[in-house]
Design a protein around this motif. Structure first.
Motif, PDB file in Angstrom:
ATOM      1  N   ARG A 103      -2.974 114.912 -13.273  1.00 16.50           N
ATOM      2  CA  ARG A 103      -2.497 113.583 -13.646  1.00 16.50           C
ATOM      3  C   ARG A 103      -3.214 113.061 -14.893  1.00 16.50           C
ATOM      4  O   ARG A 103      -2.573 112.520 -15.805  1.00 16.50           O
ATOM      5  CB  ARG A 103      -2.666 112.610 -12.482  1.00 16.50           C
ATOM      6  CG  ARG A 103      -2.102 111.224 -12.785  1.00 16.50           C
ATOM      7  CD  ARG A 103      -1.939 110.383 -11.545  1.00 16.50           C
ATOM      8  NE  ARG A 103      -1.308 109.116 -11.877  1.00 16.50           N
ATOM      9  CZ  ARG A 103      -0.384 108.524 -11.143  1.00 16.50           C
ATOM     10  NH1 ARG A 103       0.034 109.091 -10.024  1.00 16.50           N
ATOM     11  NH2 ARG A 103       0.131 107.368 -11.505  1.00 16.50           N
ATOM     12  N   GLU A 107      -1.485 112.264 -18.472  1.00 14.63           N
ATOM     13  CA  GLU A 107      -1.681 110.964 -19.114  1.00 14.63           C
ATOM     14  C   GLU A 107      -2.145 111.145 -20.559  1.00 14.63           C
ATOM     15  O   GLU A 107      -1.677 110.445 -21.465  1.00 14.63           O
ATOM     16  CB  GLU A 107      -2.706 110.138 -18.336  1.00 14.63           C
ATOM     17  CG  GLU A 107      -2.173 109.552 -17.043  1.00 14.63           C
ATOM     18  CD  GLU A 107      -3.217 108.721 -16.319  1.00 14.63           C
ATOM     19  OE1 GLU A 107      -4.376 108.679 -16.790  1.00 14.63           O
ATOM     20  OE2 GLU A 107      -2.871 108.116 -15.290  1.00 14.63           O
ATOM     21  N   ALA A 239       2.717 105.220 -15.410  1.00 13.31           N
ATOM     22  CA  ALA A 239       2.123 105.317 -14.071  1.00 13.31           C
ATOM     23  C   ALA A 239       3.191 105.588 -13.016  1.00 13.31           C
ATOM     24  O   ALA A 239       3.006 106.415 -12.116  1.00 13.31           O
ATOM     25  CB  ALA A 239       1.364 104.032 -13.744  1.00 13.31           C
ATOM     26  N   ARG A 240       4.339 104.908 -13.103  1.00 13.30           N
ATOM     27  CA  ARG A 240       5.401 105.112 -12.112  1.00 13.30           C
ATOM     28  C   ARG A 240       6.004 106.514 -12.243  1.00 13.30           C
ATOM     29  O   ARG A 240       6.341 107.151 -11.241  1.00 13.30           O
ATOM     30  CB  ARG A 240       6.486 104.056 -12.304  1.00 13.30           C
ATOM     31  CG  ARG A 240       6.013 102.612 -12.207  1.00 13.30           C
ATOM     32  CD  ARG A 240       5.543 102.217 -10.821  1.00 13.30           C
ATOM     33  NE  ARG A 240       4.227 102.738 -10.467  1.00 13.30           N
ATOM     34  CZ  ARG A 240       3.076 102.226 -10.946  1.00 13.30           C
ATOM     35  NH1 ARG A 240       3.083 101.235 -11.803  1.00 13.30           N
ATOM     36  NH2 ARG A 240       1.919 102.734 -10.556  1.00 13.30           N
ATOM     37  N   ASP A 243       3.667 108.890 -10.681  1.00 16.73           N
ATOM     38  CA  ASP A 243       3.774 108.774  -9.220  1.00 16.73           C
ATOM     39  C   ASP A 243       4.879 109.701  -8.706  1.00 16.73           C
ATOM     40  O   ASP A 243       4.737 110.343  -7.655  1.00 16.73           O
ATOM     41  CB  ASP A 243       4.103 107.337  -8.814  1.00 16.73           C
ATOM     42  CG  ASP A 243       2.911 106.393  -8.985  1.00 16.73           C
ATOM     43  OD1 ASP A 243       1.778 106.884  -9.133  1.00 16.73           O
ATOM     44  OD2 ASP A 243       3.143 105.163  -8.969  1.00 16.73           O
ATOM     45  N   ALA A 246       3.662 113.187  -8.786  1.00 16.01           N
ATOM     46  CA  ALA A 246       2.724 113.374  -7.670  1.00 16.01           C
ATOM     47  C   ALA A 246       3.481 113.663  -6.370  1.00 16.01           C
ATOM     48  O   ALA A 246       3.069 114.525  -5.594  1.00 16.01           O
ATOM     49  CB  ALA A 246       1.829 112.144  -7.519  1.00 16.01           C
ATOM     50  N   ALA A 247       4.582 112.953  -6.179  1.00 17.44           N
ATOM     51  CA  ALA A 247       5.382 113.191  -4.972  1.00 17.44           C
ATOM     52  C   ALA A 247       5.949 114.611  -4.981  1.00 17.44           C
ATOM     53  O   ALA A 247       6.001 115.276  -3.940  1.00 17.44           O
ATOM     54  CB  ALA A 247       6.498 112.162  -4.877  1.00 17.44           C
ATOM     55  N   GLU A 250       2.933 117.005  -4.312  1.00 21.21           N
ATOM     56  CA  GLU A 250       2.491 116.918  -2.904  1.00 21.21           C
ATOM     57  C   GLU A 250       3.517 117.526  -1.957  1.00 21.21           C
ATOM     58  O   GLU A 250       3.161 118.021  -0.883  1.00 21.21           O
ATOM     59  CB  GLU A 250       2.217 115.462  -2.556  1.00 21.21           C
ATOM     60  CG  GLU A 250       0.997 114.892  -3.257  1.00 21.21           C
ATOM     61  CD  GLU A 250       0.946 113.384  -3.220  1.00 21.21           C
ATOM     62  OE1 GLU A 250       1.796 112.775  -2.530  1.00 21.21           O
ATOM     63  OE2 GLU A 250       0.063 112.807  -3.887  1.00 21.21           O
TER      64      GLU A 250
END
Length: 252
Positions: A103, A107, A239-240, A243, A246-247, A250
């Motif tokens: 992440r 960024e 950031a969104r 996210d 990340a989903a 994961e």
């Protein structure tokens, strides 16, 4: 602003220029210039005057030579544009050693791309559907992919994530650059524009007709002290978006 397209150059000559093939043997005195100097001058013109101002003649004037003499080094504007794009790609930092995992690396990729556009606004007007396959662009693509390598994504998903980040920054930075250029182009600051418009709007605007827009618009205007805050919107959207990545990670 007219869109310029990469990939229109002579394939053999542009690969020689990009990858440092041996210079062609020339008779006579030692050459006064190098292709790198020409690309540097062209980039400076595009940065300060815009891509529309760029021409072989304009570059020659900056370097104090004739336009015809430039063609000894760079065949034409198409090759020049490809070289400029590859050159600026070398400016972005590599995220290999950034702590914080994928992440933090993504960024950095996004913020470095944002900064690159802000330094070279003309990049927004260059379509790269046929990418410049130079060493700097390929190196940049490689380290961008390494930001998400080994986290469980497929190779295609890695490519799509990197593309998504690039597309997001491309769209977000348009708003930021417009916010910078509008006052200069219009001759009015945002405060001056709003002071002139606000009394006229009050004569026709009905808050009860647009209750949500009235409430949110007032809150945003008070928060930003401006019609919008491109930098804040960029950070929020980044950031969104991460996210969402990340989903996906994961889920593996």
């Amino acid at each position: 602003m007219t869109t310029e397209y990469t990939g229109g150059s002579d394939p053999k000559r542009i690969m020689e220029l990009l990858w440092g093939a041996p210079e062609r043997t020339r008779r006579g005195p030692k050459p006064r210039l190098t292709a790198a100097q020409i690309v540097e001058a062209a980039t400076e013109i595009a940065d300060t005057e815009g891509l529309a101002a760029l021409s072989m003649r304009r570059v020659a004037e900056r370097l104090g030579v004739t336009a015809m003499s430039l063609y000894t080094y760079v065949p034409g504007k198409a090759e020049l544009l490809d070289l400029m794009l590859d050159r600026v790609c070398a400016e972005t930092a590599k995220p290999d050693d950034v702590p914080g995992g994928w992440r933090a690396r993504l960024e950095l990729v996004a913020r470095e791309t944002w900064a690159l556009y802000m330094r070279h606004p003309w990049l927004l007007h260059v379509a790269t559907n046929r990418p410049v396959l130079g060493p700097n662009l390929i190196a940049r693509y490689d380290y961008e992919l390494r930001a998400v390598d080994g986290v469980g994504l497929t190779d295609i998903e890695m490519d799509l994530v990197v593309t998504m980040v690039g597309d997001y920054v491309h769209g977000a930075v348009r708003s930021a650059l417009a916010a910078v250029s509008v006052p200069k182009e219009s001759g009015k600051t945002d405060d001056e524009w709003w002071a002139e418009l606000s009394p006229l709007l009050e004569q026709v605007y009905d808050p009860e007709r647009f209750p949500v827009a009235t409430r949110v618009g007032a809150a945003a205007g008070e928060e930003y002290a401006a019609p919008l805050d491109p930098a804040r919107a960029f950070e929020f959207g980044l950031a969104r978006m991460l996210d969402g990545v990340a989903a996906l990670v994961e889920g593996r």
